[in-house]
Design a protein around this motif. Structure first.
Motif, PDB file in Angstrom:
ATOM      1  N   PHE A  86      -0.776   8.218   0.782  1.00 23.46           N
ATOM      2  CA  PHE A  86      -0.934   7.129   1.408  1.00 23.46           C
ATOM      3  C   PHE A  86      -1.760   7.379   2.822  1.00 23.46           C
ATOM      4  O   PHE A  86      -2.764   6.917   2.994  1.00 23.46           O
ATOM      5  CB  PHE A  86       0.264   6.410   2.135  1.00 23.46           C
ATOM      6  CG  PHE A  86       0.146   5.141   3.191  1.00 23.46           C
ATOM      7  CD1 PHE A  86      -0.347   4.168   2.826  1.00 23.46           C
ATOM      8  CD2 PHE A  86       0.239   5.740   4.437  1.00 23.46           C
ATOM      9  CE1 PHE A  86      -0.626   3.217   3.739  1.00 23.46           C
ATOM     10  CE2 PHE A  86       0.108   4.878   5.558  1.00 23.46           C
ATOM     11  CZ  PHE A  86      -0.331   3.492   5.257  1.00 23.46           C
ATOM     12  N   GLU A  94       0.980  -1.213   0.103  1.00 27.01           N
ATOM     13  CA  GLU A  94      -0.198   0.052  -0.012  1.00 27.01           C
ATOM     14  C   GLU A  94       0.724   1.325   0.010  1.00 27.01           C
ATOM     15  O   GLU A  94       0.553   2.167  -0.685  1.00 27.01           O
ATOM     16  CB  GLU A  94      -0.892  -0.052   1.327  1.00 27.01           C
ATOM     17  CG  GLU A  94      -2.012  -1.040   1.225  1.00 27.01           C
ATOM     18  CD  GLU A  94      -3.243  -0.546   0.626  1.00 27.01           C
ATOM     19  OE1 GLU A  94      -3.496   0.459   0.079  1.00 27.01           O
ATOM     20  OE2 GLU A  94      -4.125  -1.622   0.290  1.00 27.01           O
ATOM     21  N   ASP A 151      -8.744  -2.257   3.013  1.00 21.63           N
ATOM     22  CA  ASP A 151      -8.109  -3.302   2.381  1.00 21.63           C
ATOM     23  C   ASP A 151      -7.576  -4.256   3.517  1.00 21.63           C
ATOM     24  O   ASP A 151      -7.356  -5.725   3.427  1.00 21.63           O
ATOM     25  CB  ASP A 151      -6.803  -2.933   1.549  1.00 21.63           C
ATOM     26  CG  ASP A 151      -7.310  -2.071   0.434  1.00 21.63           C
ATOM     27  OD1 ASP A 151      -8.565  -2.203   0.168  1.00 21.63           O
ATOM     28  OD2 ASP A 151      -6.484  -1.337  -0.561  1.00 21.63           O
ATOM     29  N   TYR A 208      -6.470   1.987   2.901  1.00 21.33           N
ATOM     30  CA  TYR A 208      -5.516   1.004   3.520  1.00 21.33           C
ATOM     31  C   TYR A 208      -6.355   0.219   4.612  1.00 21.33           C
ATOM     32  O   TYR A 208      -6.236  -1.189   4.922  1.00 21.33           O
ATOM     33  CB  TYR A 208      -4.339   1.693   4.095  1.00 21.33           C
ATOM     34  CG  TYR A 208      -3.576   1.017   5.154  1.00 21.33           C
ATOM     35  CD1 TYR A 208      -2.706  -0.063   4.593  1.00 21.33           C
ATOM     36  CD2 TYR A 208      -3.503   1.071   6.447  1.00 21.33           C
ATOM     37  CE1 TYR A 208      -2.035  -0.983   5.407  1.00 21.33           C
ATOM     38  CE2 TYR A 208      -2.663   0.343   7.332  1.00 21.33           C
ATOM     39  CZ  TYR A 208      -2.003  -0.633   6.852  1.00 21.33           C
ATOM     40  OH  TYR A 208      -1.209  -1.450   7.684  1.00 21.33           O
ATOM     41  N   ARG A 264       0.752   3.717  -3.338  1.00 26.33           N
ATOM     42  CA  ARG A 264       0.077   4.860  -3.018  1.00 26.33           C
ATOM     43  C   ARG A 264       1.126   6.103  -2.846  1.00 26.33           C
ATOM     44  O   ARG A 264       0.818   7.371  -3.013  1.00 26.33           O
ATOM     45  CB  ARG A 264      -0.884   5.059  -1.714  1.00 26.33           C
ATOM     46  CG  ARG A 264      -1.963   3.870  -1.856  1.00 26.33           C
ATOM     47  CD  ARG A 264      -3.115   3.952  -0.669  1.00 26.33           C
ATOM     48  NE  ARG A 264      -4.017   2.820  -0.841  1.00 26.33           N
ATOM     49  CZ  ARG A 264      -4.912   2.413  -1.633  1.00 26.33           C
ATOM     50  NH1 ARG A 264      -5.223   3.646  -2.565  1.00 26.33           N
ATOM     51  NH2 ARG A 264      -5.667   1.548  -1.563  1.00 26.33           N
ATOM     52  N   ILE A 278      -4.311  -3.581  -5.767  1.00 22.36           N
ATOM     53  CA  ILE A 278      -4.564  -2.056  -5.917  1.00 22.36           C
ATOM     54  C   ILE A 278      -4.576  -1.461  -7.633  1.00 22.36           C
ATOM     55  O   ILE A 278      -5.670  -0.906  -7.769  1.00 22.36           O
ATOM     56  CB  ILE A 278      -3.074  -1.580  -5.289  1.00 22.36           C
ATOM     57  CG1 ILE A 278      -3.158  -1.787  -3.841  1.00 22.36           C
ATOM     58  CG2 ILE A 278      -3.281   0.143  -5.702  1.00 22.36           C
ATOM     59  CD1 ILE A 278      -2.058  -1.082  -3.287  1.00 22.36           C
TER      60      ILE A 278
END
Length: 402
Positions: A212, A204, A222, A219, A208, A393
């Motif tokens: 992020f 992640e 997920d 996040y 990202r 993603i």
């Protein structure tokens, strides 16, 4: 005992009596074993041209006397129930693969042929063994025993479970069947959860980048869905133990249940003699069945996980207000469908490969060095999780939900 035996056994010489003469030697240690040596042409039938005792004679001696220093050649003899009791194995679980009460094949001690561990025990034998060990079997195992018998290997494995695994085996049949079939099952779940959490975080952050923290809710969504799915991923593709003396299809009810029972849990699942024998067509059918199961699991978890995430996002904006850099709230149903597609396609195929690689290790290196199975499982699942995290993603962004 060994010295007394060696001193009592007859030796054949050139002065052996005429044909049809008999010699009898008694060797006594708790019981008397009679060995007859018949001479013919100055040679005893128990002695070959090289002067060594025949394997049949040694096999009979070793079988009847149960001496550890005599190899058991030839056809296995009948073994009484006391041998099984002394070894601590289930009733009828001693002896070789031949026939006889308590032997490895047919006879009074059980059903089936082959390996002792795969003997089928009847209700009386199971009840006697459980009474001796102080073990109470779950209701479904007792029902299976009454209808189809119970495999000695599964009974032994169930009684060996203690602690957390023992609790799961006593209370959750679904988990029990997988724990008994694969000793590494709980280890694989634990490894999957730990590895997935770390790998998902790394993936992640990499994908990202600077966004992020602005997309932190994604996040969390997920990660939470992924942790729930980890258990489902491992469990749905883990082999289930075959408890009874019939195939799973024969023990299942309804045509749907019988059809699903004929499909392996994974493409590379091992066959079980007398219970599981999968054809190539059934193994390919497994890919379709697991795609459907994984997709349904992904959709359900996606709905729950994304629903929680959306609720957090809305609550955050209620408290702190709407900001310019706030991302749009993802569509709930569309996100769940993306999870289902990801699970049915990507996860299904990747985990089939992982299980195949794990089985190759178990059949080769791990037989000599069992610890290799643990290390290889960690390595395979680590690589798989890194690939899967980045794959999701990409798929989510392609679908426009993130």
């Amino acid at each position: 005992m060994q010295t007394a035996l060696k001193g009592s056994l007859p030796r054949c010489s050139s002065r052996c009596p005429a044909p049809q003469a008999n010699r009898r030697v008694a060797v006594q240690s708790r019981s008397v074993v009679q060995v007859r040596c018949q001479a013919s042409h100055h040679q005893e039938p128990g002695v070959g041209p090289s002067g060594a005792f025949s394997t049949n004679l040694l096999g009979q001696l070793g079988s009847r006397m149960r001496l550890p220093f005599l190899p058991q050649f030839g056809s296995p003899q009948r073994a009484g129930p006391s041998a099984a009791a002394a070894s601590g194995a289930p009733p009828g679980n001693s002896g070789g693969s031949g026939s006889g009460g308590g032997g490895g094949g047919g006879g009074d001690g059980g059903k089936g042929d082959g390996d002792d561990e795969d003997r089928i025990l009847d209700s009386k034998q199971v009840e006697a063994f459980c009474k001796e060990k102080g073990v109470t079997l779950p209701a479904d195992m007792l029902e299976t025993t009454a209808k189809f018998g119970l495999r000695a290997k599964m009974l032994t494995a169930f009684c060996a479970q203690t602690g957390f695994s023992g609790y799961l085996c006593r209370t959750m049949p679904y988990m029990r069947d997988r724990i008994l079939a694969d000793p590494l099952f709980l280890f694989k779940i634990g490894a999957e959860v730990v590895i997935d959490s770390g790998c998902a975080t790394v993936a992640e952050v990499r994908k990202r980048g600077d966004d992020f923290w602005a997309e932190f809710e994604f996040y969390l969504s997920d990660l939470s869905v992924g942790l729930v799915l980890d258990v489902a991923l491992v469990s749905l593709m883990a082999p289930a133990a075959l408890m009874g003396g019939a195939s799973k299809a024969a023990m299942s009810s309804g045509w749907i249940g019988k059809a699903l029972a004929a499909v392996p849990s994974a493409f590379f699942e091992a066959n079980v003699p007398g219970g599981k024998a999968f054809s190539l067509g059934q193994r390919f059918a497994c890919l379709g069945v697991k795609a459907l199961e994984y997709s349904l699991a992904g959709i359900v978890c996606g709905l729950i996980g994304q629903g929680v995430c959306n609720s957090i996002m809305m609550l955050k904006r209620e408290v702190h207000g709407v900001k310019e850099d706030d991302v749009a709230v993802p569509p709930l149903v569309k996100t769940a469908l993306v999870w289902g597609m990801f699970m049915g396609l990507s996860s299904n195929l990747r985990y089939q490969v992982v299980i195949g690689l794990e089985r190759v290790v178990e059949l080769t290196i791990a037989k000599k060095v069992p610890a290799v199975a643990y290390g290889s499982t960690l390595a395979f699942r680590f690589v798989n999780n890194v690939i899967g995290g980045e794959n999701f993603i990409d798929m989510a962004r392609w679908a426009g939900v993130q």
